[in-house]
Scaffold this active site. Structure first.
Site, PDB file in Angstrom:
ATOM      1  N   LYS A   1       0.748  -1.167   0.114  1.00  0.00           N
ATOM      2  CA  LYS A   1       0.050  -0.029   0.042  1.00  0.00           C
ATOM      3  C   LYS A   1       0.917   1.195   0.175  1.00  0.00           C
ATOM      4  O   LYS A   1       0.525   2.242  -0.540  1.00  0.00           O
ATOM      5  CB  LYS A   1      -1.025  -0.065   1.136  1.00  0.00           C
ATOM      6  CG  LYS A   1      -2.198  -1.170   1.150  1.00  0.00           C
ATOM      7  CD  LYS A   1      -2.885  -1.098   2.175  1.00  0.00           C
ATOM      8  CE  LYS A   1      -4.266  -1.928   1.857  1.00  0.00           C
ATOM      9  NZ  LYS A   1      -3.832  -3.328   1.839  1.00  0.00           N
TER      10      LYS A   1
ATOM     11  N   LYS B   1     -16.668  -5.190   1.380  1.00  0.00           N
ATOM     12  CA  LYS B   1     -17.709  -5.026   0.384  1.00  0.00           C
ATOM     13  C   LYS B   1     -18.948  -6.019   0.686  1.00  0.00           C
ATOM     14  O   LYS B   1     -18.679  -7.365   0.766  1.00  0.00           O
ATOM     15  CB  LYS B   1     -17.424  -5.010  -1.006  1.00  0.00           C
ATOM     16  CG  LYS B   1     -16.227  -3.853  -1.159  1.00  0.00           C
ATOM     17  CD  LYS B   1     -15.241  -4.297  -2.491  1.00  0.00           C
ATOM     18  CE  LYS B   1     -13.950  -3.502  -2.515  1.00  0.00           C
ATOM     19  NZ  LYS B   1     -13.339  -3.733  -3.576  1.00  0.00           N
TER      20      LYS B   1
ATOM     21  N   GLU C   1      -3.168   6.704   7.960  1.00  0.00           N
ATOM     22  CA  GLU C   1      -3.561   7.622   6.988  1.00  0.00           C
ATOM     23  C   GLU C   1      -4.623   8.220   7.680  1.00  0.00           C
ATOM     24  O   GLU C   1      -5.569   7.697   8.319  1.00  0.00           O
ATOM     25  CB  GLU C   1      -4.019   6.715   5.698  1.00  0.00           C
ATOM     26  CG  GLU C   1      -4.495   7.741   4.624  1.00  0.00           C
ATOM     27  CD  GLU C   1      -4.623   6.877   3.550  1.00  0.00           C
ATOM     28  OE1 GLU C   1      -3.891   6.734   2.444  1.00  0.00           O
ATOM     29  OE2 GLU C   1      -5.720   6.189   3.499  1.00  0.00           O
TER      30      GLU C   1
END
Length: 660
Positions: free
Chosen positions: A120, A238, A200
């Site tokens: 990432k 998801k 983040e």
């Protein structure tokens, strides 16, 4: 050595995966007349149907064992491996070792590109080099919680902790305040194979999760196949995906797609890749999230909006050196502002108890029915005459229902009908939450952001349960009108009759045991078959004779297939069960594997303290104390045990000292 093996024809293909995606890849390989090899474990075989060769693995963890897979490829002279998604699909080491040790190509990007995009932080650096916006983040991976805390204090909460090598929702935690950092950061680090994570700044409120499907030929030629939206999710996993996205501003969507194209072109991307973004419709802005350098679970809806393109076939052709120009459909536009001609939606049917914190529902699927009709596609590995065991070793995905129509309104109507036509008997499933989602007015109006499902879970789930109850009642009434000879449950295709008999001799494999020729066999004879769903289960009245007994003895014999070892079954039978009415009992709300027990007798607990960690598939879930008190008893098994729902983990006593 180059990181991109030379292109060559594919003659023998190993599908290094299982379940519905193995079945999906297999179907395309068969259409291309490629000799196929599939993998299986003894209780998980349904995806091997129609494969020319099926190879048994030593254990469920073998899907992640590069050395074992390389050995299989070398033994069978296999020249290509399709990793599907999950498992080793994003492993640059797997791709490299397959070529260097077995001279086999792993379908997908080169191992050099996998290293850049699967990590990432490296993917963020690629985005920055291509002038693609990214959120503020740490620039180096770390296992130091203090460093993560310092970053959060500088940019402000909330922040997201991400394992640098996580995937599928693993290793990601939102930290909303400093007091949560220690526990949540430790969990994220534990789910990272490398034990490293970064932080983040979190974008929460009004953001949509939009991903762009990219395909490249490794020669600098890349094309987009529009975008998909995955905003309806829980714990970064998801639940429902659709295409095109709900964002009506196509200029904004086009900027996102162009960003993905720039990144892919800059690294001469080969094969399929999904470039993921957070997008805010108003005011318009977007940020890069990550790259998934593989076939996605939701590739089905891209196929549906792209005039029925077969993305797996495209992967296989590109791996053999076909140019993108030759295989890309001429009728698909290059212009990202032009929306696709169709709308498509994917519903993930999983074996999960949504009302019990989405816990895995372990059990045996006895019967099922999936929808059909115009605009309906179902991808599943379930077979009508073969029972399927849902255990803790693999993903909970049972089926994907894909609905396609010429308008969003028609897609929603078809989705509601499709779910009405679906049932799965034997385990709890996500059908209730799926029904609630597609019945929601917010969903119909496309107002759902990434936080919508978790913020509205209770009313959406209640609505779905009511709808599911109505269809269940209707199905029961309908089944009462069927003939007495009809059956819903899958029956065995192995016929047993009264009078069938077998001699039974058990010979130890060690040399110290008696030889078979020195033993008198036992004798088993069926007198009445009561229920036959063999090999899933068999119940029968028998006469059983041993050398010691001489005379036959009547027994009721019950066989039941299981994924558990004798030890785990025996220990499960002796585990203390928690009393749901006793607030001093800390009980497992779901089945799984006990990873860590964090308390001992005599410990003082506060409300919310973590007592144990249980793994379900790829997720590690914390069991927390609902009240404070002193621990007076703890689970007496071992870490690594398979533990069932309702097992008592710990018992505490209240502040008065009275043990309840």
């Amino acid at each position: 050595m180059t990181s991109t093996p030379p292109f060559r024809p594919i003659k023998r293909l190993l599908i290094a995966n299982r379940g519905e995606i193995a079945t999906r890849i297999l179907s395309t390989a068969r259409e291309l007349s490629i000799e196929t090899y599939t993998l299986y474990t003894p209780t998980d075989t349904s995806h091997t149907l129609h494969s020319i060769h099926a190879i048994q693995l030593t254990s469920p963890s073998s899907y992640l064992n590069i050395t074992e897979l390389v050995s299989i490829v070398k033994k069978h002279d296999i020249d290509a491996v399709h990793p599907g998604y999950g498992f080793l699909s994003e492993s640059s080491e797997f791709s490299r070792r397959m070529w260097e040790e077995a001279h086999a190509v792993v379908i997908g990007p080169s191992w050099e590109v996998l290293a850049k995009t699967g990590d990432k932080l490296q993917a963020r650096q690629l985005a920055q080099a291509c002038d693609v916006p990214v959120l503020p983040a740490l620039t180096h991976p770390t296992d130091d919680v203090e460093m993560l805390t310092t970053f959060a204090s500088e940019v402000g909460y909330p922040v997201i902790i991400k394992a640098v090598d996580g995937g599928g929702g693993r290793g990601i935690r939102i930290v909303r305040e400093e007091g949560e950092m220690e526990g949540l950061a430790r969990l994220a680090l534990k789910e990272s194979p490398s034990g490293k994570a970064f932080a983040e700044k979190a974008a929460i409120g009004g953001w949509r999760h939009v991903e762009v499907q990219i395909v490249g030929d490794g020669k600098g030629n890349v094309r987009h196949m529009w975008e998909r939206e995955c905003s309806i999710q829980r714990r970064f996993q998801k639940v429902v995906e659709f295409a095109p996205s709900s964002i009506s501003d196509r200029r904004l969507v086009a900027e996102v797609i162009k960003s993905a194209l720039r990144m892919a072109k800059s690294i001469n991307y080969l094969s399929l890749g999904t470039f993921e973004f957070l997008v805010k419709p108003s005011p318009p802005e977007f940020y890069f999230l990550e790259v998934n350098p593989r076939l996605q679970v939701e590739h089905t809806i891209t196929e549906s909006i792209s005039m029925g393109v077969d993305l797996v076939k495209m992967q296989l052709f590109l791996a053999q050196g076909e140019s993108l120009e030759n295989i890309f459909p001429k009728e698909l536009t290059r212009e990202p502002e032009v929306p696709p001609p169709m709308f498509s939606l994917q519903l993930r049917v999983t074996a999960e108890d949504v009302g019990n914190d989405w816990s895995l529902s372990v059990g045996r699927i006895k019967s099922f029915r999936f929808p059909a009709g115009n605009g309906i596609r179902v991808d599943t590995h379930l077979l009508p005459l073969q029972s399927t065991v849902i255990g803790t070793d693999f993903d909970s995905l049972i089926a994907k229902i894909i609905v396609t129509a010429s308008s969003w309104e028609d897609v929603v109507r078809k989705a509601r009908r499709a779910l009405d036509d679906t049932y799965v008997d034997g385990v709890k499933t996500s059908l209730d939450i799926l029904k609630g989602i597609v019945a929601s007015e917010d969903f119909a109006k496309q107002l759902c952001d990434t936080q919508w499902l978790e913020a509205n879970l209770k009313p959406v789930l209640n609505s779905g349960r009511q709808l599911l109850a109505k269809t269940s009642i209707a199905r029961q009434l309908s089944s009462e009108d069927t003939s007495p000879n009809s059956t819903v449950a899958a029956a065995s295709n192995v016929l047993f009759r009264k009078g069938d008999a077998w001699s039974i001799a058990l010979t130890p494999e060690t040399s110290s045991g008696p030889k078979a020729s020195e033993q008198m066999p036992a004798h088993l004879q069926l007198t009445k078959v009561l229920r036959n769903e063999f090999p899933a289960s068999l119940t029968a009245s028998i006469l059983y004779t041993t050398p010691a007994s001489k005379e036959p003895q009547p027994f009721l014999m019950t066989l039941a297939a299981t994924t558990a070892s004798f030890g785990s079954l025996a220990s499960a039978a002796t585990h203390r069960r928690g009393d749901p009415g006793n607030q001093n009992h800390i009980t497992l709300p779901f089945a799984g594997k006990l990873v860590e027990l964090l308390v001992d007798e005599g410990d003082e607990l506060k409300k919310g303290d973590t007592v144990a960690v249980v793994r379900q598939m790829k997720m590690e879930l914390e069991i927390r104390a609902s009240k404070g008190g002193r621990v007076v008893w703890v689970y007496e098994g071992d870490e690594g045990d398979d533990v069932g729902e309702g097992v008592l983990v710990a018992e505490i006593e209240s502040g008065t000292g009275a043990r309840l």
